[in-house]
Design an enzyme around this catalytic site. Structure first.
Site, short mmCIF file in Angstrom:
data_model
loop_
_atom_site.label_atom_id
_atom_site.label_comp_id
_atom_site.label_asym_id
_atom_site.label_seq_id
_atom_site.Cartn_x
_atom_site.Cartn_y
_atom_site.Cartn_z
NE ARG A 244 -4.30 -1.34 0.05
CZ ARG A 244 -4.44 -2.40 -0.75
NH1 ARG A 244 -3.47 -2.72 -1.59
NH2 ARG A 244 -5.54 -3.12 -0.73
CG ASP A 268 0.92 -2.12 -8.49
OD1 ASP A 268 0.75 -1.71 -9.67
OD2 ASP A 268 0.07 -2.79 -7.89
CD GLU A 273 -3.33 3.45 -4.81
OE1 GLU A 273 -2.14 3.14 -4.87
OE2 GLU A 273 -4.26 2.62 -4.85
CG HIS A 305 -3.57 -0.57 -6.67
ND1 HIS A 305 -3.76 0.07 -5.47
CD2 HIS A 305 -3.70 -1.90 -6.40
CE1 HIS A 305 -4.01 -0.82 -4.53
NE2 HIS A 305 -3.98 -2.03 -5.07
P1 NAI Z 1 -1.24 -11.52 4.46
O1 NAI Z 1 -2.16 -11.07 5.55
O2 NAI Z 1 -1.28 -12.94 4.02
O3 NAI Z 1 0.27 -11.22 4.93
C1 NAI Z 1 0.68 -10.00 5.47
C2 NAI Z 1 1.88 -10.30 6.36
O4 NAI Z 1 2.46 -9.06 6.78
C3 NAI Z 1 1.48 -11.06 7.64
O5 NAI Z 1 2.31 -12.21 7.79
C4 NAI Z 1 1.75 -10.05 8.74
O6 NAI Z 1 2.17 -10.65 9.96
C5 NAI Z 1 2.87 -9.22 8.11
N1 NAI Z 1 3.10 -7.93 8.73
C6 NAI Z 1 2.23 -7.09 9.31
N2 NAI Z 1 2.88 -6.00 9.77
C7 NAI Z 1 4.20 -6.16 9.46
C8 NAI Z 1 5.36 -5.38 9.67
N3 NAI Z 1 5.33 -4.20 10.29
N4 NAI Z 1 6.55 -5.86 9.24
C9 NAI Z 1 6.62 -7.05 8.61
N5 NAI Z 1 5.55 -7.83 8.38
C10 NAI Z 1 4.35 -7.39 8.79
O7 NAI Z 1 -1.48 -10.52 3.28
P2 NAI Z 1 -1.18 -10.76 1.73
O8 NAI Z 1 -2.32 -11.43 1.09
O9 NAI Z 1 0.18 -11.35 1.57
O10 NAI Z 1 -1.19 -9.25 1.19
C11 NAI Z 1 -0.25 -8.28 1.67
C12 NAI Z 1 -0.70 -6.90 1.25
O11 NAI Z 1 -0.59 -6.78 -0.16
C13 NAI Z 1 -2.20 -6.61 1.52
O12 NAI Z 1 -2.42 -6.18 2.84
C14 NAI Z 1 -2.51 -5.54 0.52
O13 NAI Z 1 -2.30 -4.27 1.13
C15 NAI Z 1 -1.45 -5.75 -0.58
N6 NAI Z 1 -2.09 -6.15 -1.85
C16 NAI Z 1 -1.83 -5.40 -2.97
C17 NAI Z 1 -2.40 -5.74 -4.18
C18 NAI Z 1 -2.09 -4.96 -5.43
O14 NAI Z 1 -2.80 -5.14 -6.45
N7 NAI Z 1 -1.07 -4.11 -5.45
C19 NAI Z 1 -3.31 -6.87 -4.30
C20 NAI Z 1 -3.46 -7.64 -3.07
C21 NAI Z 1 -2.88 -7.27 -1.89
#
Ligand code: NAI
Length: 356
Positions: A244, A268, A273, A305
């Protein structure tokens, strides 16, 4: 908590911020569900929420404004469910909405789509593919200014080893990179199997040639990349952000780029944005000076994005969203609900695996 009001006939869904690819994929799948869709091109906000009056549910995306004022209008208009067609929910004021409207999401659609886009950004920026493409199209076959570096033997730092971060880490391992990771909930078994090492955030920044952000945007993670973390990074390191926008303090990033203390950034997402991304502004003046400055750097690559934009991800987004809506209205099932208590770590459902 609000209880379900059953209704006769199809479930009525007001779909906000509709783009042609949303409509294409939802139209293909909607006949398999008892859902009738009204598509609105406008974003959902307090200014537009009245369009949902008389609908059972609204469908929203990453830059819609789900704040208290929007919730008031939705509830007053009879809406019972907000179906986010995305995984992230930093644009939802859960505290204001919890207990008034249920909010469901698509927890995973294609983590591969996002991880692969992160890697595509890195390869493009590092090997200057975007510049080479333009040059050869114009008959310019020179190579000066296109020098990159081998990924083999370099170190990648993954911040957030959830679904997407783990796949990105595995792809980087496939290139022969050393992979470091940071996550408040480390997955040690996966790390041992994959040859990934968890280290402190500072060590990750200091040792990595590539830093890729895969954590959610939370109040704690806001501006995770800031003057301090940038000062720890190697002079030639590349940052990739498919998480994000507000994970990065963009002004600090610009300062690092201007002073040549960073190798480049592949983005991205961008913290402001919602004013620009997903829309065509090619014939107007960009009034956001920070975005305009970012676009001037030769070592910055921005996509709008689009990491989620694959056939597989759009299919999963449509089917999971329609399923979330139908399941709630037919059986009260809220498997993919975003739980406010869970974000406060007081959720009793967490042990059952229903939350996150
Ligand atoms: P997820 O929930 O499976 O994994 C997120 C991980 O980040 C978790 O293991 C969590 O413990 C960790 N985390 C939280 N705070 C942290 C910190 N300060 N330092 C290090 N790790 C930390 O989420 P997923 O599915 O892997 O997605 C991650 C992010 O990707 C989403 O929250 C979303 O914002 C973004 N995203 C972007 C997309 C795009 O089109 N650009 C599409 C889908 C998701």
């Amino acid at each position: 908590m609000k209880t379900l009001t059953k209704r006769e006939g199809p479930i009525r869904l007001a779909f906000f911020d509709t783009k042609p690819y949303d409509r294409e994929y939802f139209d293909v799948h909607k006949n398999n569900y008892n859902v009738e869709i009204k598509y609105y091109p406008v974003k959902l906000s307090a200014d537009t929420a009245s369009l949902a009056r008389g609908y059972d549910a609204v469908c929203a995306f990453v830059n819609d404004e789900l704040d208290a004022a929007t919730a008031d209008i939705l509830v007053e208009g009879g809406v019972q469910l907000v179906a986010m067609r995305c995984a992230g929910y930093n644009n939802v004021d859960l505290k204001a909405i919890w207990g008034r409207l249920h909010v469901v999401r698509v927890p995973a659609y294609s983590p591969h789509a996002v991880a692969e886009h992160a890697v595509a950004l890195l390869l493009t920026l590092n090997r200057r593919i975007h510049k080479a493409y333009v040059r050869t199209k114009e008959g310019n076959f020179t190579l000066s200014g296109l020098v990159g570096f081998d990924l083999y033997g370099k170190t990648a730092g993954i911040i957030g080893t959830g679904q997407i971060g783990r796949i990105a880490a595995e792809i980087f391992r496939g290139f022969g990179m050393d992979v470091l990771a940071s996550d408040p909930y480390p997955n040690e078994i996966w790390a041992a199997e994959t040859g990934v090492r968890y280290v402190s955030m500072e060590d990750l920044f200091r040792q990595s040639d590539v830093v890729s952000l895969h954590c959610p945007l939370t109040p704690e993670n806001h501006h995770l990349i800031n003057d301090k973390s940038l000062s720890w990074m190697k002079k030639n390191a590349i940052i990739i952000n498919t998480g994000r926008g507000a994970l990065i303090d963009t002004k600090a990033l610009i300062h690092a780029l201007k002073t040549n203390s960073l190798g480049g950034a592949a983005l991205d997402v961008y913290e402001e944005e919602d004013e620009y991304f997903f829309e065509d502004h090619s014939t107007s003046v960009i009034k956001d000076d920070v975005l305009a400055r970012l676009l001037t750097f030769p070592n910055v690559l921005i996509t709008s994005h689009q990491a989620f934009l694959t056939h597989e991800a759009l299919t999963a987004i449509a089917t999971t969203t329609l399923g979330n809506i139908q399941n709630y209205f037919e059986t009260g099932d809220l498997t993919n609900e975003i739980c406010y208590r869970c974000t406060q770590k007081t959720c009793s459902r967490k042990e059952t695996g229903r939350c996150f």
